[in-house]
Design a protein around this motif. Structure first.
Motif, PDB file in Angstrom:
ATOM      1  N   GLY A   1       0.825  -1.212   0.000  1.00 39.81           N
ATOM      2  CA  GLY A   1       0.000   0.000   0.000  1.00 39.81           C
ATOM      3  C   GLY A   1       0.854   1.255   0.000  1.00 39.81           C
ATOM      4  N   SER A   2       0.262   2.375   0.348  1.00 42.13           N
ATOM      5  CA  SER A   2       0.957   3.661   0.290  1.00 42.13           C
ATOM      6  C   SER A   2       0.877   4.392   1.624  1.00 42.13           C
ATOM      7  N   VAL A   3       2.036   4.935   2.036  1.00 41.97           N
ATOM      8  CA  VAL A   3       2.042   5.769   3.248  1.00 41.97           C
ATOM      9  C   VAL A   3       1.284   7.071   2.988  1.00 41.97           C
ATOM     10  N   GLY A   4       1.600   7.746   1.880  1.00 40.20           N
ATOM     11  CA  GLY A   4       1.174   9.135   1.732  1.00 40.20           C
ATOM     12  C   GLY A   4       0.046   9.426   0.770  1.00 40.20           C
ATOM     13  N   GLN A   5      -0.425   8.396   0.031  1.00 42.46           N
ATOM     14  CA  GLN A   5      -1.573   8.633  -0.844  1.00 42.46           C
ATOM     15  C   GLN A   5      -2.312   7.323  -1.129  1.00 42.46           C
ATOM     16  N   PRO A   6      -2.958   6.747  -0.093  1.00 45.63           N
ATOM     17  CA  PRO A   6      -3.665   5.469  -0.277  1.00 45.63           C
ATOM     18  C   PRO A   6      -4.804   5.611  -1.295  1.00 45.63           C
ATOM     19  N   ARG A   7      -5.024   4.554  -2.066  1.00 45.43           N
ATOM     20  CA  ARG A   7      -6.084   4.607  -3.084  1.00 45.43           C
ATOM     21  C   ARG A   7      -7.038   3.420  -3.002  1.00 45.43           C
ATOM     22  N   ASP A   8      -7.087   2.766  -1.845  1.00 46.24           N
ATOM     23  CA  ASP A   8      -7.980   1.608  -1.728  1.00 46.24           C
ATOM     24  C   ASP A   8      -9.256   1.965  -0.985  1.00 46.24           C
ATOM     25  N   GLY A   9      -9.513   3.268  -0.816  1.00 50.45           N
ATOM     26  CA  GLY A   9     -10.735   3.691  -0.137  1.00 50.45           C
ATOM     27  C   GLY A   9     -10.559   3.891   1.355  1.00 50.45           C
ATOM     28  N   ASP A  10      -9.403   3.495   1.871  1.00 55.61           N
ATOM     29  CA  ASP A  10      -9.075   3.719   3.284  1.00 55.61           C
ATOM     30  C   ASP A  10      -8.000   4.808   3.329  1.00 55.61           C
ATOM     31  N   PRO A  11      -8.325   6.001   3.842  1.00 56.29           N
ATOM     32  CA  PRO A  11      -7.366   7.113   3.770  1.00 56.29           C
ATOM     33  C   PRO A  11      -6.174   7.005   4.720  1.00 56.29           C
ATOM     34  N   ARG A  12      -6.173   6.026   5.607  1.00 54.36           N
ATOM     35  CA  ARG A  12      -5.064   5.923   6.566  1.00 54.36           C
ATOM     36  C   ARG A  12      -3.771   5.462   5.887  1.00 54.36           C
ATOM     37  N   ALA A  13      -2.637   5.918   6.433  1.00 52.64           N
ATOM     38  CA  ALA A  13      -1.330   5.493   5.924  1.00 52.64           C
ATOM     39  C   ALA A  13      -1.190   3.970   6.061  1.00 52.64           C
ATOM     40  N   SER A  14      -0.496   3.365   5.103  1.00 54.64           N
ATOM     41  CA  SER A  14      -0.377   1.902   5.064  1.00 54.64           C
ATOM     42  C   SER A  14       1.092   1.464   5.065  1.00 54.64           C
ATOM     43  N   TYR A  15       1.393   0.366   5.765  1.00 54.38           N
ATOM     44  CA  TYR A  15       2.722  -0.259   5.662  1.00 54.38           C
ATOM     45  C   TYR A  15       2.587  -1.734   6.044  1.00 54.38           C
ATOM     46  N   ALA A  16       3.655  -2.508   5.807  1.00 54.66           N
ATOM     47  CA  ALA A  16       3.593  -3.944   6.104  1.00 54.66           C
ATOM     48  C   ALA A  16       4.629  -4.322   7.152  1.00 54.66           C
ATOM     49  N   VAL A  17       4.280  -5.303   7.965  1.00 52.99           N
ATOM     50  CA  VAL A  17       5.236  -5.913   8.885  1.00 52.99           C
ATOM     51  C   VAL A  17       5.397  -7.376   8.479  1.00 52.99           C
ATOM     52  N   TYR A  18       6.650  -7.749   8.198  1.00 55.96           N
ATOM     53  CA  TYR A  18       6.956  -9.139   7.857  1.00 55.96           C
ATOM     54  C   TYR A  18       7.759  -9.761   8.997  1.00 55.96           C
ATOM     55  N   ASP A  19       7.277 -10.885   9.512  1.00 55.57           N
ATOM     56  CA  ASP A  19       7.950 -11.603  10.588  1.00 55.57           C
ATOM     57  C   ASP A  19       8.485 -12.907  10.005  1.00 55.57           C
ATOM     58  N   ASP A  20       9.821 -13.011   9.873  1.00 56.75           N
ATOM     59  CA  ASP A  20      10.379 -14.179   9.167  1.00 56.75           C
ATOM     60  C   ASP A  20      10.440 -15.426  10.050  1.00 56.75           C
ATOM     61  N   ARG A  21      10.247 -15.281  11.367  1.00 53.58           N
ATOM     62  CA  ARG A  21      10.207 -16.455  12.238  1.00 53.58           C
ATOM     63  C   ARG A  21       8.811 -17.043  12.307  1.00 53.58           C
TER      64      ARG A  21
END
Ligand code: ZN
Length: 241
Positions: free
Chosen positions: A184-204
């Motif tokens: 997704g996008s931190v500064g200009q989301p386009r999925d209808g949810d205006p909140r900033a988006s990011y991902a957390v990946y846990d490799d364990r």
């Protein structure tokens, strides 16, 4: 280790500060920026500065390279072009050098990050459907690829010959499958949810979570209007479109 993977900040300082603050509270061991630090918003220099101070694992987006003349703007719409030209005039030589030198791919231990696509990454293609996802699954050397670029979070899964996608914010990675995660996008989301988006990946834990953060949208909008950037770039932030 837990990784914070984020993309498409687009000079939105208010969204960026909120996302960085949230990531700091997530207990992460490394951060990777998927590009498009600048373009659209009113704070290119502050966003570059924050990125530099936060992580050295950064790749380029199409707006970053367009702003420094490394990418032809033939495919940019008039608003995007206007914002890139506005941005270009405000960058210092050092900021220009920083954006110019960004690479197109980041290779983690068991994952890759590209801004748009593995398929000629310097052309910034989009993964929008099963066909483009399949091409990327075929090109991927690792079973996990993170992208941004569309500003709309989604997770593609390939299990044997089957490709499916999901907009669920959390996924457990199965051993028999490969994945493409759009963060997704931190500064200009386009999925209808205006909140900033990011991902957390846990490799364990072998899990990926798409997280959303509220920020001061009105303040970011006021700055865009005050800067004389196209008003639609401000309006769309509250709609998340
Ligand atoms: Zn973007």
């Amino acid at each position: 280790m837990r990784y914070g993977i984020f993309s498409d900040i687009h000079s939105n300082l208010e969204a960026y500060e909120a996302a960085l603050e949230a990531m700091r509270g997530d207990g992460l061991g490394a951060y990777i920026c998927g590009g498009d630090i600048v373009g659209y918003g009113a704070d290119p220099s502050r966003c570059i500065e924050l990125t530099k101070g936060f992580t050295d694992k950064v790749i380029c987006g199409n707006h970053d390279w367009a702003a420094v003349g490394r990418l032809d703007m033939a495919y940019f719409n008039p608003r995007a072009k206007n914002a890139v030209e506005w941005t270009a005039k405000r960058l210092s030589d050092e900021e220009r050098r920083y954006l110019t030198d960004l690479k197109t791919l980041y290779e983690g231990v068991d994952f890759t990050v590209a801004h748009g696509s593995l398929d000629r990454p310097e052309e910034f293609r989009y993964i929008l459907d099963i066909d483009s996802a399949l091409r990327n699954f075929q090109m991927a050397r690792k079973g996990l690829l993170f992208v941004g670029h569309t500003h709309s979070p989604v997770i593609f899964r390939k299990q044997g010959d089957d490709i499916t996608y999901s907009r669920m914010p959390e996924v457990r990675l199965a051993e028999d499958s490969s994945y493409i995660v759009n963060v997704g996008s931190v500064g200009q989301p386009r999925d209808g949810d205006p909140r900033a988006s990011y991902a957390v990946y846990d490799d364990r834990e072998r899990s990926v979570e798409i997280k959303r953060v509220d920020y001061d949208i009105k303040k970011a909008q006021r700055k865009i209007l005050k800067a004389g950037l196209p008003p639609l770039l401000a309006e769309r932030l509250s709609a998340g479109r």
